[in-house]
Scaffold this motif. Sequence first.
Motif, PDB file in Angstrom:
ATOM      1  N   ALA A  37       0.701  -1.198  -0.008  1.00  8.71           N
ATOM      2  CA  ALA A  37      -0.102   0.027  -0.009  1.00  8.71           C
ATOM      3  C   ALA A  37       0.839   1.225  -0.005  1.00  8.71           C
ATOM      4  N   ILE A  38       2.126   1.243   0.641  1.00 11.62           N
ATOM      5  CA  ILE A  38       2.788   2.314   0.736  1.00 11.62           C
ATOM      6  C   ILE A  38       3.434   2.594  -0.442  1.00 11.62           C
ATOM      7  N   LEU A  39       4.084   1.577  -1.044  1.00  7.35           N
ATOM      8  CA  LEU A  39       4.579   1.629  -2.495  1.00  7.35           C
ATOM      9  C   LEU A  39       3.704   2.452  -3.624  1.00  7.35           C
ATOM     10  N   LYS A  40       2.149   1.775  -3.560  1.00  3.84           N
ATOM     11  CA  LYS A  40       1.448   2.164  -4.579  1.00  3.84           C
ATOM     12  C   LYS A  40       0.980   3.500  -4.259  1.00  3.84           C
ATOM     13  N   GLU A  41       0.847   3.827  -3.130  1.00  5.17           N
ATOM     14  CA  GLU A  41       0.460   5.234  -3.107  1.00  5.17           C
ATOM     15  C   GLU A  41       1.114   6.274  -3.302  1.00  5.17           C
ATOM     16  N   LYS A  42       2.603   5.946  -2.900  1.00  4.40           N
ATOM     17  CA  LYS A  42       3.432   7.073  -3.183  1.00  4.40           C
ATOM     18  C   LYS A  42       4.231   7.149  -4.730  1.00  4.40           C
ATOM     19  N   THR A  43       4.012   6.083  -5.264  1.00  8.19           N
ATOM     20  CA  THR A  43       4.586   5.763  -6.540  1.00  8.19           C
ATOM     21  C   THR A  43       3.703   5.676  -7.757  1.00  8.19           C
ATOM     22  N   SER A  44       2.377   5.335  -7.667  1.00  7.93           N
ATOM     23  CA  SER A  44       1.500   4.827  -8.749  1.00  7.93           C
ATOM     24  C   SER A  44       1.447   6.050  -9.966  1.00  7.93           C
ATOM     25  N   ALA A  45       1.672   7.099  -9.657  1.00 10.61           N
ATOM     26  CA  ALA A  45       1.804   8.261 -10.545  1.00 10.61           C
ATOM     27  C   ALA A  45       2.669   8.337 -11.674  1.00 10.61           C
ATOM     28  N   HIS A  46       3.895   7.297 -11.075  1.00  6.03           N
ATOM     29  CA  HIS A  46       4.905   7.139 -12.066  1.00  6.03           C
ATOM     30  C   HIS A  46       5.248   5.899 -12.474  1.00  6.03           C
ATOM     31  N   VAL A  47       4.903   4.719 -11.732  1.00  7.84           N
ATOM     32  CA  VAL A  47       5.189   3.419 -12.372  1.00  7.84           C
ATOM     33  C   VAL A  47       3.977   2.544 -12.178  1.00  7.84           C
ATOM     34  N   HIS A  48       4.030   1.465 -13.253  1.00  4.82           N
ATOM     35  CA  HIS A  48       2.797   0.780 -13.208  1.00  4.82           C
ATOM     36  C   HIS A  48       2.890  -0.644 -12.605  1.00  4.82           C
ATOM     37  N   TRP A  49       2.152  -0.915 -11.169  1.00  2.00           N
ATOM     38  CA  TRP A  49       2.483  -1.960 -10.478  1.00  2.00           C
ATOM     39  C   TRP A  49       1.468  -3.054 -10.987  1.00  2.00           C
ATOM     40  N   LEU A  50       1.932  -4.266 -10.809  1.00  2.00           N
ATOM     41  CA  LEU A  50       1.443  -5.565 -11.488  1.00  2.00           C
ATOM     42  C   LEU A  50       0.586  -5.965 -10.200  1.00  2.00           C
TER      43      LEU A  50
END
Lengths: 376, 376
Positions: free
Chosen positions: A263-276
Amino acid sequence: MNRYFDYAATHPMTHAALDHYVAMAKNVYGNPSSLHTQGYMAEDYLTEARRLIKQALGLDMLRGKLLFTGSGSESNYIALTSLRKRMKGKEVITSWHEHDSVALLLEEWEREGIIVHRLKLKDGKFDLDAFTHLLDRDIGLVTLQHVNSDTGWVLPLHHIQCLLKYKKILFHVDGVQALGKIPISVEGIDAYSFSAHKVGGPKGVGALYMERLIPPPYYPGHHQYGIRPGTIDVPGISAFAKALGERQEQLTRFQRNFMAFRAILKEKTSAHVHWLEFDEQSPAIFSFVSHQRDGQWWMTELDDLGFQVSAGSACRAGQNGPNRMLEALGYETSACHGLVRISFGAYTTAEDTSALADAIVILARRVEHHEQTFSR
Amino acid sequence: MNRYFDYAATHPMTHAALDHYVAMAKNVYGNPSSLHTQGYMAEDYLTEARRLIKQALGLDMLRGKLLFTGSGSESNYIALTSLRKRMKGKEVITSWHEHDSVALLLEEWEREGIIVHRLKLKDGKFDLDAFTHLLDRDIGLVTLQHVNSDTGWVLPLHHIQCLLKYKKILFHVDGVQALGKIPISVEGIDAYSFSAHKVGGPKGVGALYMERLIPPPYYPGHHQYGIRPGTIDVPGISAFAKALGERQEQLTRFQRNFMAFRAILKEKTSAHVHWLEFDEQSPAIFSFVSHQRDGQWWMTELDDLGFQVSAGSACRAGQNGPNRMLEALGYETSACHGLVRISFGAYTTAEDTSALADAIVILARRVEHHEQTFSR
């Protein structure tokens, strides 16, 4: 400073497992084949380790056989080489995105005349229709990875078990990334491979559960049902059982923590990278796809910032090539080189994960800036 | 109380090796294939371990290849399976008293049509005449144990190397009981097998020196020159190098101590049991032959008195049958079951050895009394 996010490649020994290893190495150093006190003591600890590990697989003590090997790869090799001798049908079903220890062996089998069917994902899911359709053919063996090492994608094991239940098709599952990460039951599976160092046990210890004894791929020896040569590493195996037991006890807590890190990773980075993300996914693995840079670039740049991540399965490290799981998911070829795998373990903290997210954003912004500069 | 005299079966990890293992497991836990800081660090320690181990084999860093396996038995298996693919001649020379990992594999080869010649000892010595005579045949491979695991008997390696020097015959040596016990040089040998846990390293780590790269017996993988699958156990390998380095530094002291222990045993017990002595013998192994009782009886009785010894190679433990080395030495069949092996290690003391000698005398007198009672 190093912040380690490559637990799916290898997990450091847990404190409890290492302490246990030291106590075993000092006190239970006999060869379990030796018919004297030190031998009997080693044999007792080996038996107890078997019991604990079978328990983690959802088995009681008397069910099936547990073989100890040198690695998950060796377990896969022994499982497949041995099951091949018992295959009734002449064809094999596997997937497009197996670990090399399975994929390369099956390529050899193909050269020897065995027909191998490789399933691809369908909309990110296991293609049950295609699988069911293939079962009408002369299938002797199905071999599939339980949890995909690059993405955490989880095989719908129960569905497959039900489909295979009344057919005489052998079923091998590579559980290296599943054990200690998701709940497991090996009911209805002929062979299940796994490895100690992925769950905080020592390196150099793999294991293989087999429903029935199978002919040996090695020389006809005496150790371990005549299947695998060499003095049994009882301290290592016992430390593995310790790590696994601890892991199983706290599986819910681990899973909750890992979900929080995601959740931490998604919240902070989703504007920049695409999580699988998948409906069924191991919480221990979280990967993103980068279209502008390959996984190797991210791995190196993040390492410079103090974070160890992976560009996919460590066993194929050093090799370049498109990621098969991404191909199976339908990514375009350029993006198939851009997998970055983050994986969590017993010593991952929210603080470090947050710092990693910041580092990903810094690098992503650098890439975006660079792309904008060039496209101007 | 346990007093351990079965170091030839397995040697507990030395204090230094265990401390080193703990430090490695805590700090150098990466997969050496990973292209990040933890991976590079693991690779550095692996390289240093290779250097130390090659040094112990009398080699410089750039000479040949060192492969890490799971055991000495696996090393033998890989060595022979691989060398077979390079054999020019169609016949093999070995001895009558090899370890099972060699003997059983060669029995398989025989069933596949390869002719195997098994040399017997001649007056307790290697039969150089018979060996030289055999070399006129279509020999492709010679495989011999460097130090016999049951008796400590040493192969005249240098003589054999000289005889093979100008012939295109491959030469494999099983050095499991030689490494760290006698000085070694692998010059002129194509493959030399050994094991960590025989010299105070961890169990589960074997090694194989190869003069030249050979085709893999396993699947075509990426680890270790594509020969052996699985994540490399760097902490274990590094701890092995530590144990071996320490051992090599103190080889003279160890040998002197072991010779003193032998002298104690001989002096106190020679009136009762017959010790096996050879011109060239590893000081770490000392065996006696009992005509009235089999090795198993001695092992069990001594265990009851607190001493762990062996009735021959631990790898054949649980199996009954005449000892092949004793057969080769010309003992009558009944005596061939009566081998009792005493073996020394880093933690053997003169005091314990003296107590063992007393226990042997007590048991020998009990046997003699029993025999007298029955013969009356």
